[in-house]
Enzyme design. Structure first.
Site, short mmCIF file in Angstrom:
data_model
loop_
_atom_site.label_atom_id
_atom_site.label_comp_id
_atom_site.label_asym_id
_atom_site.label_seq_id
_atom_site.Cartn_x
_atom_site.Cartn_y
_atom_site.Cartn_z
N HIS A 191 -29.27 22.22 103.75
CA HIS A 191 -27.88 21.75 103.78
C HIS A 191 -26.98 22.73 103.03
CE1 HIS A 191 -24.89 18.32 103.71
NE2 HIS A 191 -24.43 19.08 102.72
N GLU A 192 -27.41 23.15 101.83
CA GLU A 192 -26.56 24.06 101.03
C GLU A 192 -26.48 25.44 101.66
OE1 GLU A 192 -24.76 22.82 98.78
OE2 GLU A 192 -25.77 20.89 98.88
N HIS B 186 -19.17 19.39 106.07
CA HIS B 186 -19.94 18.17 106.33
C HIS B 186 -19.61 17.61 107.71
CE1 HIS B 186 -20.52 17.37 101.76
NE2 HIS B 186 -21.53 18.04 102.27
N HIS C 231 -23.89 25.34 104.12
CA HIS C 231 -22.55 25.52 103.56
C HIS C 231 -22.21 27.00 103.41
CE1 HIS C 231 -21.18 21.49 102.96
NE2 HIS C 231 -22.13 21.15 102.12
#
Length: 1103
Positions: A392-393, A402, A396
């Site tokens: 997930h990071e 998101h 980013h």
């Protein structure tokens, strides 16, 4: 709308207490297990490819690292059975996770203490046996099985049970393990949300939030990135994210030095698999190039509960150790120590804005990938689910916001929120990426921000064996493995997708497990096949996972500008077919561009950048409205829309990219396309090589102007401004250089405006000065000599004036002045626009013809008006060089199998891709998205005429020697159903009714003798006769007998005489008078014969 914050507050329901430990929320594994709604105990067992136990053989005596329980094999099979689950894991070593020569470094406070090579042998990924396309598995086998199993739309987590029985087990047994569903997890922070609000002021926000970027202005579909300089944009290629992974001292202390390495690599193994999913829309490989385990605090690295401060400290620290470890310990410059992103895993319970525990799980700058101090993340260790946090990071850092924040994903009726959800619920699928995430990473790479990911680092390669277990164990044996020794197969339909077996109660059941690969199967189109990846395929074939292939190009879109040179785009998608079963994502160009509306805009039209800036006048900026105009100062990206607030002393980037077709700079014809400056010819056509001559005539020969240059020395220094040179209207490439190091004052005087330059050393450098329809740029060279330059043409005449202080030469000037129209040749050669590409794909060509034009109005005229000696060469270039999408290539129909009435004809049908104009590549039929065209079809001719029909031949008569065969020949209708009069059929075509034959040679003629007659003498010697005749094999008289073989017809005989009367004397022995051959009888020794002895008694007497 909450900004696309990089803070991950995923629901802690992702899996607490995985692998070797439990998380901070639970003090022991027992406490963690008691929090689960349900779990089961399983004893994983290593088996063969069909689920059968392996034959046990004691290992060779050697030292082995304690507690790894790992194997060096590249492929493993494990059976995990619990009361409600039955998994057969098909695992393959993760060869792409570790780069070549990666090492594990242990750091103390003083820096690098020691290092050794990493051990990648217990990291595996795979699927459930027979479910390659519908299941996912990521497992570490060190110290038992730790990992995830995704099947039947449910996620299962497995880890060893602490404190289990330690009795003796075979090497294939792994001891008790806990198996539980993610949906059975419960945690008090389940509803924690992203902690960033809209009303927080922009000023003062942490640096990782100030870099937030909006989502793409429009869905980008399957667009990808531009590559490194010189590479095409919108080209899909493999990316390699070289990753530094750091575990803090709390991690090392919690997991122990013995296990922390494999634990961290097990997590990264899952991360790598998540980025391999085709839903990402790009091929991204996560490779661990460096693993640092901190055993003590570092002097320049501060890690606390405060996620923001910890991230800031870690990002600076990881940048400082790129080329050094600790206090000056050099890392070998072999490319391995470099990294593209850095991942910190900590046991601290982090929180975004305060130094106290809370529900935050991760933090990373949005869009920081490839920026040395921003490509980093902090991740809280929550067990194996930490892999989702890290993925997930890293998402980013690829510019992903998101799901549901600034985009439509997650909204009702839209693509559901997935891996980039702000928090994960039981209904969220964290194993795939949403369409919004795909658009974000595509936009990020497309803007050229992923250049550092193009290099391919060395990696460890492994060779994997291929097996066909169904050939070793047929369907009946597979049933016995599953249901006992008396079981056998009981349904014979789609065995490759579901194996049905007889149960112990003699019922036909299935556990939905397909038959093993290699099991024999049969369908209505395949007589003999075997199972392969749940499909019955021709026996012996092994169709692999389907690689993606490009679909057709979309029609060209609308032009981005109505005049001045716009851009039209066309795209294609990786959907013909889509990649399946681990197939590769398409590589190559996915978006193409062409020029359009290249004519000049009408005089007085507003600058195109000014138009774009003015569109933001009605949009509030930080709560206020401003009038925006173009800002062209230093440090501004050529293709970003940077606007200045009129009347205020600030500027800002209003859009990451200007509209396609916007000039990159005022003094160039190059234009921006998808945020990148692209070269165009002076004809405003993308990719054109047409250039301006020195007169700024596109494609000209330099004859429309003349170069004027000189050096001016003042006549009366200090007496006032003196005229230097007159620059006529239309001049181009103007260059004026100050030779006195700014001891002069320079002025440019026009009809309506003037430009006065005083004190040149104090002028900011460089400086842009608009005058006479062009822009003069004030430059200062390394020798402090200043110059004034303009590209031109100027729309008014200018006089260069100077106020000199000395008699030294003051100015050097040079410009190209237009030649009077009367002296110009009236006609000249020019290039026509490029023709349309001759092919849509696989390499076509475009031609740029040369035409003669009138210089005054640019109209085309007959070629003979232009000089043949100055004619420009015709140009040709390649276009649409990408391979064509797979398609069916159909051959010509064959002749009909019958020349009349109904028949069948055939043709060849092959799935192939045209690679170039001279090369075609045959593909498997599954690669073509459209249904296969028919290979056979019925055909019809004229009605067939009557024809002769002959019955079978009779036997040959006679049975030997020359003979004849006979048959009946009838005139029949074309369908042979009716018998017609012979006149209806062609006499010339009538087949013969008789045929000569000769089965064998007849037997030869032979002599046949009759019975002997009575003896001619009543007493004594006499003769008897018989008949001898020559007959054929049929008994008929013949003359073909051999005379030498003829049997005799007479024979001597002797009759018994009565007893003589007394007184009668013996009969006299004499030759018969009529016989003259008695001497011959004696000569040829015939006296022994009764006949001759009688006839020649005297001659034969005594012989």
């Amino acid at each position: 709308m909450a900004p696309a914050c990089q803070i991950l507050r995923w629901a802690l329901a992702l899996g607490l207490g995985l692998m070797f430990e439990v998380t901070h929320a639970f003090r022991s594994q027992d406490e963690f297990l008691s929090s689960l709604e349900s779990y089961e105990i399983a004893f994983p067992t290593r088996v063969d490819h069909n689920g059968a136990l392996l034959a046990f053989s004691p290992p060779p005596p050697r030292r082995q690292r304690r507690g790894t329980g790992a194997t060096a094999e590249s492929r493993l099979f494990y059976k995990v059975a619990s009361p409600s689950t039955h998994f057969l894991l098909n695992l393959t070593r993760s060869s792409r996770l570790l780069a070549g020569h990666v090492s594990v470094e242990y750091w103390t406070r003083e820096g690098l203490a020691w290092q050794r090579a990493a051990r990648p042998h217990c990291l595996y990924a795979g699927h459930l046996q027979g479910q390659a396309s519908t299941s996912h598995v990521a497992i570490s086998t060190c110290g038992g099985l730790h990992g995830l199993i995704v099947a039947d739309e449910e996620e299962y987590l497995i880890e060893p049970l602490h404190g289990g029985p330690k009795g003796s087990r075979s090497p294939e047994e792994s001891g008790p393990h806990v198996v539980y569903k993610r949906s059975s997890l419960r945690h008090p922070h389940l509803d924690t949300a992203c902690g960033v609000r809209d009303e927080k002021p922009w000023k003062g926000r942490p640096w990782w939030l100030r870099t937030l970027k909006p989502p793409p202005a429009r869905p980008l579909g399957n667009e990808t990135e531009r590559g490194q300089p010189g590479l095409k944009r919108s080209v899909s290629r493999e990316r390699y994210v070289e990753t530094l992974v750091v575990a803090d001292k709390m991690m090392v202390a919690y997991h122990g030095r013995r296990d922390v390495e494999q634990y961290v690599l097990a997590i990264m193994n899952i991360v790598a698999k998540l980025f391999q999913d085709s839903s990402l829309g790009s091929t991204v490989n996560i490779l661990v190039t460096r693993l640092i385990l901190l055993t003590e605090d570092q002097p320049t690295l501060e890690i606390t509960h405060h996620a923001g401060k910890s991230l800031d400290s870690f990002c600076k620290w990881q940048k400082s150790i790129v080329n050094h470890s600790g206090h000056g310990n050099a890392i070998p410059e072999n490319g391995v120590a470099n990294h593209d992103t850095a991942v910190l895993i900590t046991r601290y319970d982090i929180c975004i804005y305060k130094n106290k525990p809370c529900g935050t799980l991760g933090l990373a700058p949005v869009g920081g990938m490839c920026e040395r101090e921003r490509s980093c993340s902090v991740n809280e260790d929550i067990g194996l689910a930490t892999a989702f946090t890290i993925a997930h990071e890293i998402g980013h850092t690829f510019g992903m916001n998101h799901d549901g924040v600034g985009n439509s994903c997650g909204a009702r009726g839209q693509d559901p929120a997935k891996l980039m959800a702000a928090h994960i619920t039981m209904k969220t699928n964290p194993f795939v990426w949403s369409s919004c995430s795909r658009d974000y990473i595509t936009s990020f790479l497309d803007s050229g921000l992923g250049l550092c990911l193009n290099n391919r680092p060395p990696r460890q390669d492994f060779v994997y064996p291929t097996v066909a277990p169904g050939q070793a164990y047929d369907a009946d044996e597979q049933c016995r493995f599953q249901h006992g020794v008396k079981s056998r197969q009981c349904k014979y339909g789609e065995v490759c997708s579901e194996l049905w077996c007889l149960s112990k109660s003699n019922r036909c059941i299935t556990n939905s497990i397909p038959a093993a690969e290699g099991t024999l199967c049969q369908t209505h189109t395949i007589d003999k096949g075997w199972c392969y990846k749940r499909v019955c395929v021709p026996f012996g074939s092994r169709p692999e996972g389907v690689d993606g292939a490009w679909g057709p190009w979309t029609p060209w879109g609308d032009c981005s500008r109505t005049c001045g040179g716009g851009v039209s785009s066309s795209s294609r998608h990786c959907d013909s077919p889509r990649p399946t079963i681990g197939g590769k994502y398409c590589l190559g160009e996915r978006r193409r561009h062409r020029s359009c509306n290249t004519d000049d805009c009408p005089p007085g039209s507003q600058d195109f950048r000014e138009v774009q800036c003015s569109e933001f006048d009605s949009i509030p900026f930080r709560g206020k409205f401003y009038k925006w105009k173009t800002y062209r100062g230093g440090g501004v990206k050529a293709c970003s829309l940077t606007c200045l607030a009129e009347g205020f002393n600030f500027y800002t980037e209003r859009a990451a990219a200007v509209v396609d077709g916007t000039p990159c700079r005022p003094d160039t014809v190059d234009i921006c396309v998808s945020g990148e400056c692209k070269h165009v010819g002076c004809d405003r056509v993308l990719g054109s090589d047409l250039r301006e001559d020195k007169c700024r005539v596109c494609g000209g020969d330099g004859s429309a102007c003349e170069t004027i240059e000189g050096v001016f020395s003042p006549a009366s220094p200090g007496a006032g401004y003196e005229d230097v040179v007159w620059i006529p209207k239309g001049s181009v490439h103007i260059f004026i250089q100050d030779l006195n190091l700014s001891l002069s004052h320079l002025a440019l005087k026009g009809d309506q405006e003037s430009l006065l330059l005083e004190g040149l050393p104090g002028t900011p450098q460089p400086h842009r000065l608009p005058l006479a329809g062009t822009t003069f740029q004030l430059r200062q060279g390394p020798d402090q000599v200043q110059s004034l330059e303009a590209l031109g043409p100027i729309n008014a005449s200018l006089i260069v004036m100077v106020l000199a202080r000395t008699e030294l030469p003051a100015l050097r000037y040079r410009f190209n002045a237009p030649i009077a129209r009367d002296s110009l040749p009236p006609y000249s050669w020019h290039y026509a626009p490029w023709t349309k590409c001759s092919a849509q794909c696989a390499g076509g060509s475009q031609v740029q013809a040369v035409e003669c034009r009138n210089q005054l109005d640019s109209s085309a005229v007959a070629p003979h008006y232009c000089s043949a000696h100055s004619k420009l060469p015709k140009r040709q270039r390649a276009c649409n060089t990408e391979p064509c999408p797979p398609d069916w290539v159909v051959g010509n129909w064959s002749l009909c199998s019958r020349s009349c009435d109904a028949g069948v004809r055939s043709r060849s049908v092959v799935c192939q891709r045209r690679v170039s104009a001279a090369e075609e590549k045959a593909l498997d039929d599954s690669a073509c998205p459209q249904p296969r065209p028919p290979v056979l079809e019925a055909c019809h001719g004229p009605t067939c005429p009557p024809e002769w029909a002959a019955l079978d031949w009779s036997e040959c008569t006679p049975s030997c020697g020359p003979g004849l065969r006979h048959r009946v020949v009838l005139c029949k209708s074309a369908d042979h159903r009716a018998t017609l009069p012979p006149a209806h059929c062609s006499p010339a075509a009538k087949p013969p009714a008789t045929m000569r034959c000769n089965l064998r040679r007849c037997p030869p003629a032979r002599w046949v003798a009759g019975e002997w007659g009575e003896c001619s003498a009543q007493c004594g010697v006499g003769q008897r006769q018989r008949s001898v005749r020559c007959t054929s094999h049929t008994g008929q008289a013949s003359h073909e007998c051999t005379e030498a073989l003829r049997p005799p017809t007479t024979q001597q005989c002797e009759a018994k005489c009565d007893s003589p009367t007394p007184g009668d004397g013996p009969e006299e022995c004499k030759d018969v008078n009529k016989v003259a051959y008695c001497p011959l009888v004696l000569k040829f020794q015939f006296c022994s014969r009764a006949y001759f002895r009688q006839m020649c008694c005297k001659t034969c007497h005594g012989h």
